[in-house]
Write a protein that holds these residues in place. Structure first.
Motif, PDB file in Angstrom:
ATOM      1  N   ASP B  72      -8.889  20.844  -0.908  1.00 48.75           N
ATOM      2  CA  ASP B  72      -7.706  21.684  -0.980  1.00 48.75           C
ATOM      3  C   ASP B  72      -7.180  21.795  -2.415  1.00 48.75           C
ATOM      4  O   ASP B  72      -6.610  20.868  -2.962  1.00 48.75           O
ATOM      5  CB  ASP B  72      -6.626  21.081  -0.085  1.00 48.75           C
ATOM      6  N   ASP B  73      -7.410  22.950  -3.023  1.00 51.16           N
ATOM      7  CA  ASP B  73      -6.955  23.148  -4.399  1.00 51.16           C
ATOM      8  C   ASP B  73      -5.473  23.489  -4.470  1.00 51.16           C
ATOM      9  O   ASP B  73      -4.876  23.503  -5.535  1.00 51.16           O
ATOM     10  CB  ASP B  73      -7.757  24.275  -5.059  1.00 51.16           C
ATOM     11  N   GLU B  74      -4.907  23.764  -3.319  1.00 44.85           N
ATOM     12  CA  GLU B  74      -3.508  24.191  -3.279  1.00 44.85           C
ATOM     13  C   GLU B  74      -2.530  23.030  -3.394  1.00 44.85           C
ATOM     14  O   GLU B  74      -1.358  23.231  -3.627  1.00 44.85           O
ATOM     15  CB  GLU B  74      -3.231  24.960  -1.976  1.00 44.85           C
ATOM     16  N   HIS B  75      -3.028  21.830  -3.183  1.00 42.36           N
ATOM     17  CA  HIS B  75      -2.140  20.669  -3.231  1.00 42.36           C
ATOM     18  C   HIS B  75      -2.696  19.623  -4.187  1.00 42.36           C
ATOM     19  O   HIS B  75      -3.233  18.607  -3.759  1.00 42.36           O
ATOM     20  CB  HIS B  75      -1.953  20.054  -1.857  1.00 42.36           C
ATOM     21  N   GLU B  76      -2.501  19.894  -5.449  1.00 43.19           N
ATOM     22  CA  GLU B  76      -3.046  19.008  -6.479  1.00 43.19           C
ATOM     23  C   GLU B  76      -2.485  17.592  -6.371  1.00 43.19           C
ATOM     24  O   GLU B  76      -3.132  16.636  -6.752  1.00 43.19           O
ATOM     25  CB  GLU B  76      -2.706  19.565  -7.873  1.00 43.19           C
ATOM     26  N   ARG B  77      -1.257  17.531  -5.885  1.00 43.13           N
ATOM     27  CA  ARG B  77      -0.572  16.253  -5.903  1.00 43.13           C
ATOM     28  C   ARG B  77      -1.111  15.277  -4.843  1.00 43.13           C
ATOM     29  O   ARG B  77      -0.976  14.055  -4.983  1.00 43.13           O
ATOM     30  CB  ARG B  77       0.923  16.505  -5.641  1.00 43.13           C
ATOM     31  N   ARG B  78      -1.684  15.829  -3.826  1.00 42.49           N
ATOM     32  CA  ARG B  78      -2.172  14.974  -2.757  1.00 42.49           C
ATOM     33  C   ARG B  78      -3.316  14.071  -3.205  1.00 42.49           C
ATOM     34  O   ARG B  78      -4.173  14.478  -3.975  1.00 42.49           O
ATOM     35  CB  ARG B  78      -2.694  15.824  -1.595  1.00 42.49           C
ATOM     36  N   ARG B  79      -3.301  12.868  -2.648  1.00 39.37           N
ATOM     37  CA  ARG B  79      -4.438  11.962  -2.813  1.00 39.37           C
ATOM     38  C   ARG B  79      -5.000  11.729  -1.420  1.00 39.37           C
ATOM     39  O   ARG B  79      -4.304  11.186  -0.548  1.00 39.37           O
ATOM     40  CB  ARG B  79      -3.999  10.626  -3.403  1.00 39.37           C
ATOM     41  N   THR B  80      -6.226  12.132  -1.241  1.00 36.74           N
ATOM     42  CA  THR B  80      -6.818  12.029   0.088  1.00 36.74           C
ATOM     43  C   THR B  80      -7.727  10.805   0.160  1.00 36.74           C
ATOM     44  O   THR B  80      -8.455  10.508  -0.785  1.00 36.74           O
ATOM     45  CB  THR B  80      -7.608  13.308   0.416  1.00 36.74           C
ATOM     46  N   TYR B  81      -7.645  10.110   1.276  1.00 35.03           N
ATOM     47  CA  TYR B  81      -8.382   8.857   1.432  1.00 35.03           C
ATOM     48  C   TYR B  81      -9.349   8.906   2.607  1.00 35.03           C
ATOM     49  O   TYR B  81      -9.145   9.650   3.559  1.00 35.03           O
ATOM     50  CB  TYR B  81      -7.407   7.696   1.645  1.00 35.03           C
ATOM     51  N   ARG B  82     -10.381   8.093   2.463  1.00 37.33           N
ATOM     52  CA  ARG B  82     -11.384   7.968   3.522  1.00 37.33           C
ATOM     53  C   ARG B  82     -11.671   6.489   3.758  1.00 37.33           C
ATOM     54  O   ARG B  82     -11.738   5.708   2.803  1.00 37.33           O
ATOM     55  CB  ARG B  82     -12.671   8.689   3.104  1.00 37.33           C
ATOM     56  N   LEU B  83     -11.823   6.135   5.008  1.00 45.22           N
ATOM     57  CA  LEU B  83     -12.171   4.760   5.366  1.00 45.22           C
ATOM     58  C   LEU B  83     -13.590   4.451   4.887  1.00 45.22           C
ATOM     59  O   LEU B  83     -14.506   5.239   5.104  1.00 45.22           O
ATOM     60  CB  LEU B  83     -12.095   4.638   6.891  1.00 45.22           C
ATOM     61  N   THR B  84     -13.793   3.333   4.222  1.00 44.53           N
ATOM     62  CA  THR B  84     -15.142   2.928   3.835  1.00 44.53           C
ATOM     63  C   THR B  84     -15.773   2.156   4.986  1.00 44.53           C
ATOM     64  O   THR B  84     -15.090   1.792   5.951  1.00 44.53           O
ATOM     65  CB  THR B  84     -15.105   2.008   2.601  1.00 44.53           C
ATOM     66  N   SER B  85     -17.067   1.897   4.887  1.00 45.18           N
ATOM     67  CA  SER B  85     -17.724   1.166   5.978  1.00 45.18           C
ATOM     68  C   SER B  85     -17.141  -0.245   6.072  1.00 45.18           C
ATOM     69  O   SER B  85     -16.971  -0.788   7.164  1.00 45.18           O
ATOM     70  CB  SER B  85     -19.229   1.122   5.761  1.00 45.18           C
ATOM     71  N   ARG B  86     -16.837  -0.789   4.916  1.00 39.65           N
ATOM     72  CA  ARG B  86     -16.197  -2.102   4.912  1.00 39.65           C
ATOM     73  C   ARG B  86     -14.836  -2.053   5.620  1.00 39.65           C
ATOM     74  O   ARG B  86     -14.507  -2.926   6.425  1.00 39.65           O
ATOM     75  CB  ARG B  86     -16.002  -2.556   3.477  1.00 39.65           C
ATOM     76  N   GLY B  87     -14.060  -1.039   5.274  1.00 38.04           N
ATOM     77  CA  GLY B  87     -12.746  -0.894   5.897  1.00 38.04           C
ATOM     78  C   GLY B  87     -12.864  -0.714   7.399  1.00 38.04           C
ATOM     79  O   GLY B  87     -12.065  -1.248   8.178  1.00 38.04           O
ATOM     80  N   ARG B  88     -13.869   0.042   7.792  1.00 35.10           N
ATOM     81  CA  ARG B  88     -14.075   0.266   9.230  1.00 35.10           C
ATOM     82  C   ARG B  88     -14.428  -1.035   9.945  1.00 35.10           C
ATOM     83  O   ARG B  88     -13.905  -1.326  11.021  1.00 35.10           O
ATOM     84  CB  ARG B  88     -15.194   1.292   9.439  1.00 35.10           C
ATOM     85  N   ALA B  89     -15.267  -1.830   9.313  1.00 34.86           N
ATOM     86  CA  ALA B  89     -15.654  -3.106   9.926  1.00 34.86           C
ATOM     87  C   ALA B  89     -14.439  -4.012  10.109  1.00 34.86           C
ATOM     88  O   ALA B  89     -14.276  -4.679  11.135  1.00 34.86           O
ATOM     89  CB  ALA B  89     -16.712  -3.799   9.059  1.00 34.86           C
ATOM     90  N   ILE B  90     -13.585  -4.023   9.115  1.00 33.75           N
ATOM     91  CA  ILE B  90     -12.397  -4.872   9.201  1.00 33.75           C
ATOM     92  C   ILE B  90     -11.426  -4.350  10.252  1.00 33.75           C
ATOM     93  O   ILE B  90     -10.842  -5.120  11.012  1.00 33.75           O
ATOM     94  CB  ILE B  90     -11.730  -4.978   7.822  1.00 33.75           C
ATOM     95  N   ALA B  91     -11.278  -3.034  10.312  1.00 36.41           N
ATOM     96  CA  ALA B  91     -10.412  -2.442  11.337  1.00 36.41           C
ATOM     97  C   ALA B  91     -10.950  -2.759  12.737  1.00 36.41           C
ATOM     98  O   ALA B  91     -10.186  -3.020  13.669  1.00 36.41           O
ATOM     99  CB  ALA B  91     -10.303  -0.935  11.133  1.00 36.41           C
ATOM    100  N   GLN B  92     -12.275  -2.746  12.867  1.00 40.09           N
ATOM    101  CA  GLN B  92     -12.882  -3.087  14.152  1.00 40.09           C
ATOM    102  C   GLN B  92     -12.548  -4.520  14.545  1.00 40.09           C
ATOM    103  O   GLN B  92     -12.202  -4.802  15.691  1.00 40.09           O
ATOM    104  CB  GLN B  92     -14.401  -2.915  14.094  1.00 40.09           C
ATOM    105  N   ALA B  93     -12.662  -5.423  13.581  1.00 40.98           N
ATOM    106  CA  ALA B  93     -12.374  -6.836  13.858  1.00 40.98           C
ATOM    107  C   ALA B  93     -10.922  -7.001  14.305  1.00 40.98           C
ATOM    108  O   ALA B  93     -10.626  -7.750  15.239  1.00 40.98           O
ATOM    109  CB  ALA B  93     -12.658  -7.691  12.624  1.00 40.98           C
ATOM    110  N   GLU B  94     -10.047  -6.301  13.640  1.00 42.92           N
ATOM    111  CA  GLU B  94      -8.631  -6.396  14.008  1.00 42.92           C
ATOM    112  C   GLU B  94      -8.381  -5.784  15.389  1.00 42.92           C
ATOM    113  O   GLU B  94      -7.596  -6.316  16.170  1.00 42.92           O
ATOM    114  CB  GLU B  94      -7.759  -5.705  12.953  1.00 42.92           C
ATOM    115  N   ALA B  95      -9.052  -4.679  15.669  1.00 46.25           N
ATOM    116  CA  ALA B  95      -8.907  -4.045  16.984  1.00 46.25           C
ATOM    117  C   ALA B  95      -9.376  -4.997  18.085  1.00 46.25           C
ATOM    118  O   ALA B  95      -8.751  -5.096  19.142  1.00 46.25           O
ATOM    119  CB  ALA B  95      -9.696  -2.742  17.031  1.00 46.25           C
ATOM    120  N   ARG B  96     -10.460  -5.715  17.817  1.00 48.47           N
ATOM    121  CA  ARG B  96     -10.942  -6.690  18.807  1.00 48.47           C
ATOM    122  C   ARG B  96      -9.920  -7.804  19.020  1.00 48.47           C
ATOM    123  O   ARG B  96      -9.686  -8.251  20.146  1.00 48.47           O
ATOM    124  CB  ARG B  96     -12.286  -7.291  18.351  1.00 48.47           C
TER     125      ARG B  96
END
Lengths: 116, 116
Positions: B72-96
Motif C-alpha cells: 500500500d503506497d497510500e499509507h507510508e506511515r504504516r508499518r506492516t508486520y508478519r508472523l515469522t515461523s519462530r513466532g508462530r511456533a511460540i504462539a502455538q506453544a502458548e495456545a497449547r
DNA sequence: GACAATGCATCCATTATGGATATAATCCAT
DNA sequence: ATGGATTATATCCATAATGGATGCATTGTC
C-alpha cells in the motif's frame, strides 16, 4: 496489588486465575495452591511468595475466596481457603474468555482442529 | 520491556499473545492489530499505545515478527508486520498452554462439558 | 536432634502496563 | 478546499504487578 479491588470483569491477571482455578478443585491452603499451580503447569508457571500471599489477601478482602476453619488441628499455621459463589462466577467468566481465545487460535491453525 | 528478549517458553504476557494471535490471522500494521484485539475481545482487552508499539518493537528485535514492505503506497506511515515461523511456533506453544488451562477449568465445571 | 520441607508474611528491585502527549498523514463531510 | 475526526506511530512517565530475598516458625524425616 495496591488497588483496593480486582476488576469485576475479565481479564484477570494470570496469577489470579491460576489461584481461583486451583480452588475450583477444592479447598486448599496457600502453599498447596502454589504447589498445585507449579505441578499443573509442569513448572512453567510458578507464583513467588510475594505474588501468592498478596493476591490471597486481596481476594479475601474482595470476597472472591473466604478463609475457612481447617479441620486439621495439626497445622495451626495453615490458612485454608474456599472459593465463594462470587469468586466462582468470576472464574467462570474468565474461563469463557480464555476458551474464546483458544477458539480463535484454533481457527487460525495454531492448534489442531477438534477431533469429532 | 527493558529485557532484551522475550522468554522462549510460555507463559507469554497476555498482550504479547494477543498481538501474535492477531498476526496469525494475516499481515497487519500496528494500529490494525490494536483495533482487532479490541473487537475480538468485545472491548474487554485494549492495548494502550505504549504497550502496543513497545511490544511490536521488541518482537521485531526477537524475530518473532518481521516488518514487511506494504504493497500500500497510500499509507507510508504504516508499518506492516508478519508472523515469522519462530513466532508462530511460540504462539502455538502458548495456545497449547491456554488450551490445557481451559481443559482444567472444564474438568472443574467452570465451563460446560464439550458437546458431542 | 539435625536437617529439609512446609507455611506464611513483608520488603524491595525489576518488569509490564496504560495513559498522556506529540506529531503527522489520511479520510470525509461540507 | 478546508477543517475536523480518525488513523498511525513514537516516547515518556506514573502506576501496577511480579518474583525473589529475607525472616521466622512449624512439621516431617532420618
Amino acid at each position: 496489588m495496591s488497588r483496593s479491588e480486582h476488576p469485576e470483569t475479565p481479564p484477570l491477571s494470570a496469577a489470579t486465575f491460576h489461584i481461583l482455578l486451583a480452588l475450583a478443585g477444592g479447598d486448599r491452603h496457600g502453599y498447596a495452591i502454589g504447589k498445585e499451580v507449579e505441578e499443573q503447569t509442569a513448572g512453567a508457571v510458578s507464583l513467588g511468595p510475594g505474588t501468592l500471599y498478596r493476591i490471597l489477601k486481596q481476594l479475601t478482602i474482595d470476597a472472591w475466596i473466604a478463609e475457612i476453619d481447617s479441620a486439621d488441628d495439626e497445622h495451626e499455621r495453615r490458612r485454608t481457603y474456599r472459593l465463594t459463589s462470587r469468586g466462582r462466577a468470576i472464574a467462570q467468566a474468565e474461563a469463557r474468555r480464555l476458551d474464546a481465545l483458544v477458539s480463535v487460535a484454533r481457527a487460525r491453525r495454531l492448534l489442531p482442529a477438534l477431533a469429532r
